[in-house]
Write an enzyme that holds these catalytic residues in place. Structure first.
Site, PDB file in Angstrom:
ATOM      1  N   ARG A 157       1.075  -1.175   0.059  1.00  0.00           N
ATOM      2  CA  ARG A 157       0.178   0.131   0.129  1.00  0.00           C
ATOM      3  C   ARG A 157       1.135   1.749  -0.159  1.00  0.00           C
ATOM      4  NH1 ARG A 157      -4.722   0.379   4.134  1.00  0.00           N
ATOM      5  NH2 ARG A 157      -2.735   0.770   6.153  1.00  0.00           N
ATOM      6  N   LYS A 183      -2.465   6.991   1.779  1.00  0.00           N
ATOM      7  CA  LYS A 183      -1.978   7.291   3.177  1.00  0.00           C
ATOM      8  C   LYS A 183      -1.819   7.878   3.203  1.00  0.00           C
ATOM      9  CE  LYS A 183      -2.560   4.620   6.508  1.00  0.00           C
ATOM     10  NZ  LYS A 183      -3.640   4.795   7.211  1.00  0.00           N
ATOM     11  N   GLU A 216     -15.887   5.970   4.348  1.00  0.00           N
ATOM     12  CA  GLU A 216     -15.394   6.230   6.057  1.00  0.00           C
ATOM     13  C   GLU A 216     -15.454   7.059   6.495  1.00  0.00           C
ATOM     14  OE1 GLU A 216     -11.510   5.068   5.638  1.00  0.00           O
ATOM     15  OE2 GLU A 216     -10.750   6.335   3.755  1.00  0.00           O
TER      16      GLU A 216
END
Ligand code: PLP
Length: 340
Positions: A81, A183, A219
């Site tokens: 990721r 992220k 989210e």
């Protein structure tokens, strides 16, 4: 010797530990990397990270298992990721083997900070990368630093016996469309104002809707969301503007393969949320935190929970995932990386 800390009452904060891993990228390659006792960083005033927020991170945990080993949960997924995030932010990719080696070195060097089994605490690891050299025109830096520090943590959300309360904010989702799957601090910076507002109003977090249509569930600021339907199907939003949580992907696998539940990853209109029986937030920090209530402009939705504040299916999911992480339940191939 394990540190003398009140592990059971540990919150989610930064505690300086002994060593951090540091590796520098220059002239197109990474140096060997080293462990350092220095927790400070000195930067040029025009460093790319300061001017254009060219920085990203990962979050993961090391656990002490029931048989007293120290393990990491799926570190290869964090490496992958972070590589995806780096590509989107024009940062160099750290090879997966180097990432995992750095994780293992960091945990080993701070082994006394890994909380004992059964305390509910873990050693949180924060791998991150940032643009190091000076830039002033809008362009990517050419020198980068990758670091991992470790800090012992307890629970992130304190839901008590009624679960966590969320609100649907008037704010757009913090992550601008198209970058919600990275992220990176840039998304978090934009989420600070809405989360401060949420806290002022007594909510633990914001449940964001998609910014394009403001109809579908995305989210929260730092955790994905799962729902359980009245017939015990586990449902989670499908969207390419949410962060692909490793915890969520693991839970969906656990639901299907360990608990024999039906699972669905699909678009979830907010109008459907009132039909669901249970709701919970998932992530490395959140683990699986039951949601008791969601408020949206004066309309409240309530979810099922028992006297411990957790729904029946949520509890099974939690116990199975944590059981795997703590070595009490056999893990799927490759999920557990033994450090020591
Ligand atoms: C890190 C993060 C999550 C949780 O992902 P995990 O891999 O499960 O820790 C969820 N949402 C956002 C925005 C995140 O940054």
């Amino acid at each position: 010797m394990t540190k003398n800390i009140d592990w059971a009452n540990l919150g989610f904060g930064y505690i300086k530990t002994d060593y951090r891993y540091v590796s520098n990228y220059k002239d197109g390659s990474w140096d060997e990397g080293t462990l350092s006792t220095d927790e400070t960083i000195t930067l040029n005033e025009s460093a790319g990270v300061l001017q254009y927020a060219q920085t990203c991170f990962e979050g993961m945990k090391a656990y002490r298992t029931v048989d007293n080993k120290v393990v990491c949960f799926r570190p290869d997924m964090n490496a992958k990721r972070m590589a995806d995030t780096c590509k989107r932010l024009e940062m160099p990719v750290l090879p997966e083997e180097k990432f995992i080696d750095a994780v293992i070195q960091t945990v080993k060097a701070n082994i006394d900070w890994v909380p004992p089994y059964g305390t509910g605490a873990a050693l949180y690891l924060r791998p991150y990368m940032f643009a190091y050299n000076a830039v002033i025109g809008v362009k990517p830096a050419t020198e980068f630093q990758f670091r991992i520090f470790a800090t012992p943590v307890g629970a992130y959300f304190k839901g008590g016996t009624t679960g966590v309360a969320l609100r649907v904010p008037d704010f757009d989702r913090a992550a601008p469309r198209g970058t919600g799957h990275v992220k990176a601090g840039l998304n978090y910076a934009m989420s600070l104002h809405p989360v401060v507002e949420a806290h002022k109003q007594g909510y633990a977090e914001n449940l964001y809707l998609d910014s394009a249509t403001r109809t579908n569930v995305e989210e929260t600021g730092g955790a994905n969301v799962i729902f359980v339907t009245k017939d015990n199907t586990v449902v989670t939003p499908k969207s390419n503007t949410i962060l692909p949580s490793i915890t969520r992907r693991s839970l969906m696998y656990v639901a299907e393969k360990y608990l024999g539940l039906k699972t669905e990853e699909r678009v979830i209109p907010y109008s459907e949320v009132k039909e669901f029986k249970e709701c919970a937030l998932c992530g490395t920090a959140a683990v699986l935190s039951p949601v008791g209530r969601i408020d949206n402009n004066g309309e409240s939705i309530h979810f099922d929970y028992n006297s411990q504040g957790i729904g029946e299916v949520t509890k099974k999911l939690y116990d199975t995932l944590v059981g795997i992480q703590l070595g009490k339940i056999e893990a799927p191939e490759g999920w557990i990386r033994v450090v020591e």
